[in-house]
Design a protein around this motif. Structure first.
Motif, PDB file in Angstrom:
ATOM      1  N   THR A  69       0.871  -1.191   0.000  1.00  0.00           N
ATOM      2  CA  THR A  69       0.000   0.000   0.000  1.00  0.00           C
ATOM      3  C   THR A  69       0.903   1.235   0.000  1.00  0.00           C
ATOM      4  OG1 THR A  69      -0.127  -0.302   2.415  1.00  0.00           O
ATOM      5  CG2 THR A  69      -2.018  -1.012   1.133  1.00  0.00           C
ATOM      6  N   PRO A  70       1.610   1.454  -1.116  1.00  0.00           N
ATOM      7  CA  PRO A  70       2.609   2.538  -1.148  1.00  0.00           C
ATOM      8  C   PRO A  70       1.952   3.917  -1.068  1.00  0.00           C
ATOM      9  CG  PRO A  70       2.301   1.600  -3.338  1.00  0.00           C
ATOM     10  CD  PRO A  70       1.491   0.756  -2.407  1.00  0.00           C
ATOM     11  N   SER A  73      -1.611   9.887   0.734  1.00  0.00           N
ATOM     12  CA  SER A  73      -2.605   8.843   1.014  1.00  0.00           C
ATOM     13  C   SER A  73      -2.073   7.476   0.582  1.00  0.00           C
ATOM     14  CB  SER A  73      -3.909   9.152   0.272  1.00  0.00           C
ATOM     15  OG  SER A  73      -3.657   9.156  -1.118  1.00  0.00           O
ATOM     16  N   ALA A  74      -2.634   6.422   1.188  1.00  0.00           N
ATOM     17  CA  ALA A  74      -2.214   5.063   0.831  1.00  0.00           C
ATOM     18  C   ALA A  74      -2.838   4.684  -0.507  1.00  0.00           C
ATOM     19  CB  ALA A  74      -2.660   4.093   1.916  1.00  0.00           C
ATOM     20  N   ASP A  75      -2.021   4.129  -1.387  1.00  0.00           N
ATOM     21  CA  ASP A  75      -2.503   3.691  -2.694  1.00  0.00           C
ATOM     22  C   ASP A  75      -3.115   2.292  -2.531  1.00  0.00           C
ATOM     23  OD1 ASP A  75      -2.925   2.857  -5.247  1.00  0.00           O
ATOM     24  OD2 ASP A  75      -0.930   3.356  -5.994  1.00  0.00           O
ATOM     25  N   THR A 104      -1.485  -2.669   5.523  1.00  0.00           N
ATOM     26  CA  THR A 104      -1.820  -1.482   6.316  1.00  0.00           C
ATOM     27  C   THR A 104      -2.672  -0.561   5.456  1.00  0.00           C
ATOM     28  OG1 THR A 104       0.255  -1.718   7.496  1.00  0.00           O
ATOM     29  CG2 THR A 104      -0.822   0.445   7.609  1.00  0.00           C
ATOM     30  N   VAL A 105      -3.909  -0.361   5.882  1.00  0.00           N
ATOM     31  CA  VAL A 105      -4.867   0.358   5.031  1.00  0.00           C
ATOM     32  C   VAL A 105      -5.677   1.355   5.846  1.00  0.00           C
ATOM     33  CG1 VAL A 105      -5.129  -1.471   3.312  1.00  0.00           C
ATOM     34  CG2 VAL A 105      -6.515  -1.536   5.390  1.00  0.00           C
ATOM     35  N   PRO A 106      -6.126   2.438   5.195  1.00  0.00           N
ATOM     36  CA  PRO A 106      -6.912   3.449   5.917  1.00  0.00           C
ATOM     37  C   PRO A 106      -8.250   2.902   6.402  1.00  0.00           C
ATOM     38  CG  PRO A 106      -6.422   4.158   3.666  1.00  0.00           C
ATOM     39  CD  PRO A 106      -5.899   2.782   3.801  1.00  0.00           C
ATOM     40  N   VAL A 107      -8.766   3.574   7.412  1.00  0.00           N
ATOM     41  CA  VAL A 107     -10.074   3.192   7.952  1.00  0.00           C
ATOM     42  C   VAL A 107     -11.114   3.242   6.829  1.00  0.00           C
ATOM     43  CG1 VAL A 107     -11.901   3.902   9.543  1.00  0.00           C
ATOM     44  CG2 VAL A 107      -9.498   3.980  10.272  1.00  0.00           C
TER      45      VAL A 107
END
Ligand SMILES: NC(=O)c1ccc[n+]([C@@H]2O[C@H](COP(=O)([O-])OP(=O)(O)OC[C@H]3O[C@@H](n4cnc5c(N)ncnc54)[C@H](O)[C@@H]3O)[C@@H](O)[C@H]2O)c1
Length: 486
Positions: free
Chosen positions: A86-87, A93-95, A121-124
């Motif tokens: 998740t670069p 922001s996370a891709d 690892t990712v956003p809510v």
């Protein structure tokens, strides 16, 4: 249990191998054919201590397989882990394109109840987005009623100690979706993680949003401790205190603890920089400033330049004709990971001023070459790689020679920089090091050495936050500075 792990990077490979070691039947899928071919032959494309033996053992036992084929892997599995990258994007922001591409593939192929477990690892909100993609694909296939659960199970392993971290976790965070599917997922994950919970219960059950936020909050907290100590180090330098004494002084307070209090050249790696940025970005979408995390990032940016600034302060702004040895390139010891390594910032700053660098890392040489070539393309600085030639005939201004031993890195150098705290750098044979160098000047970006010992050895020593304990060299005799411009 039957498991598919999608992504054969640091997290996916460790997850797949450790779950196979626990007796599960695991297929690890990656879209990178070259990587999968290496893995099928028992090779390991990353450096992670202990992984190669464990991987080969499970490959030989038939519990672990590698494939590029999603369809059979996800059909056969009860549990499907997503462990792809998740670069960061330009805006921080996370891709999520890789995560959502995997969700798309899962939605195209599943044919019964599955638990999809997000380890990336990712956003809510990502668990909900993954669930939406699955529902869309299933609806297109005419099986909208097929049940599934998307679970958030963030990974907390540390590169360099990943097997141990996975096998003996402090805690296992699992975010469940509401409803029956969530409860079914809980039963399956309780079975999967039972071996880790025998001594005491380590699994923390929560909702998916809280699990997703827990991962970012953990990394932001750890990064904050590092930046806090780096800021204290700056003050210690100004006041003549020793930050390492301060570290021991505060770390022994049980409310504070000793971990992540080391001053140095800043944090790097594939997680802290991108995760702090992603957290700030996510909060910004809700109009909330993350002042502590923003300050953490700002201190870190400054810290990454610190050692190069110190070299320039000491040797002058024009580094043409200066040769500098570098020990350590990986962002931390026991890994070959060069993603966002502080060494890259230091190397780029010194090359831009015309220095000739001789660098050695015990493990990360191949990754370092790739990373430094990419930096050269990105920054357009004049650095050129060249194979070192013995006898000092390899002098190319603004270039890096990657050499195969710590001693080769200090041959005829004006200064030594220590950028990664590998064990092999901790107690070098100083008499051989000093006789190879032009002058006894050491910049220690990891506070590896005792200033008192450096003093005894006649070394001019620059640590981080220990300026009060430094004795500056007298002007070196002309003979020792023979190659420097007048
Ligand atoms: N590296 C760490 O120490 C660490 C620790 C905790 C969490 N994480 C998180 O875990 C995630 C993975 O990190 P990593 O370091 O293992 O990444 P990585 O870049 O090492 O590996 C990702 C792998 O996924 C593969 N991949 C990408 N898209 C794919 C697709 N559509 N289908 C199949 N395979 C695909 C890539 O080929 C690559 O091999 C990230 O979100 C990261 O933030 C990493």
């Amino acid at each position: 249990m039957k498991i598919a792990v999608v992504g054969a990077g640091y997290v996916g490979l460790v997850t797949a191998t450790c779950l196979a070691e626990l007796g599960n039947e695991v297929v690890c899928v990656d879209r990178d054919h070259g990587r999968v071919t290496v893995l099928q032959a028992g090779g390991v494309p990353i450096y992670e201590p202990g992984l190669d033996d464990l991987l080969r053992r499970n490959l030989d036992a038939g519990r672990l397989r590698f494939s590029t084929q999603m369809a059979p892997a996800v059909r056969a599995a009860e549990l499907i882990f997503i462990a792809v990258g998740t670069p960061p994007q330009e805006d921080g922001s996370a891709d999520l394109q890789h995560v959502l591409a995997v969700a798309d593939q899962i939605g195209r192929h599943i044919d019964g109840f599955k638990v999809v477990i997000n380890k990336s690892t990712v956003p809510v909100g990502t668990a909900d987005r993954v669930a939406r993609v699955l529902r869309e694909r299933l609806a297109e296939r005419g099986c909208a009623d097929l049940p599934f659960a998307v679970v958030s199970n963030p990974e907390f392993l540390k590169e360099g100690a990943a097997i141990d971290d996975f096998m003996r976790p402090d805690r296992i965070v699992v975010g469940l979706p509401p409803g029956d599917e969530g409860q079914q997922a809980r039963l399956l994950l309780t079975r999967l993680y039972a071996p880790f919970n025998r001594h005491h219960e380590r699994t923390l059950w929560m909702d998916t949003a809280s699990a997703e936020l827990t991962k970012y909050a953990a990394n932001a907290m750890l990064a904050t401790r590092i930046s806090f100590m780096n800021e204290i180090a700056g003050l210690a330098d100004a006041l003549g205190a020793d930050v390492d004494a301060v570290r021991r002084g505060i770390g022994s307070d049980s409310r504070i603890g000793h971990s992540f209090l080391y001053a140095g050249t800043g944090y790097g790696g594939s997680c802290f920089p991108k995760d702090t940025r992603a957290l700030v970005h996510a909060a910004g979408l809700h109009g909330l400033p993350m002042r502590v995390v923003e300050a953490t990032e700002a201190v870190n940016r400054q810290q990454k330049d610190l050692l190069a600034r110190r070299v320039i302060e000491r040797l002058g702004p024009d580094l043409h004709g200066r040769r500098i040895g570098v020990w350590g390139l990986a962002f931390k010891p026991n890994t070959d990971d060069m993603r966002d390594a502080p060494s890259r910032a230091v190397v780029a700053a010194l090359l831009a001023r015309g220095a000739e660098l001789r660098a050695h890392d015990p493990v990360a040489m191949a990754e370092a070459r790739r990373a430094l070539v990419a930096d050269r393309q990105a920054t357009g600085h004049v650095a050129a790689f060249h194979a070192p030639v013995d006898g000092g005939a390899d002098r190319v201004p603004g270039s890096v020679a990657l050499v195969d031993s710590p001693l080769a890195a200090v041959a005829d150098v004006d200064a030594l920089l220590v950028l990664t705290e590998w064990k092999c750098f901790q107690n070098p044979d100083w008499s051989r090091v000093l006789s190879a160098m032009r002058q006894p000047l050491v910049f220690d970006g990891r506070n590896l050495y005792e200033p008192g010992l450096m003093d005894e050895l006649g070394i001019e020593y620059h640590g981080i936050g220990r300026r009060g304990r430094v004795r500056l060299m007298d002007a070196a005799p002309a003979a020792d500075r023979r190659v420097l411009p007048a």
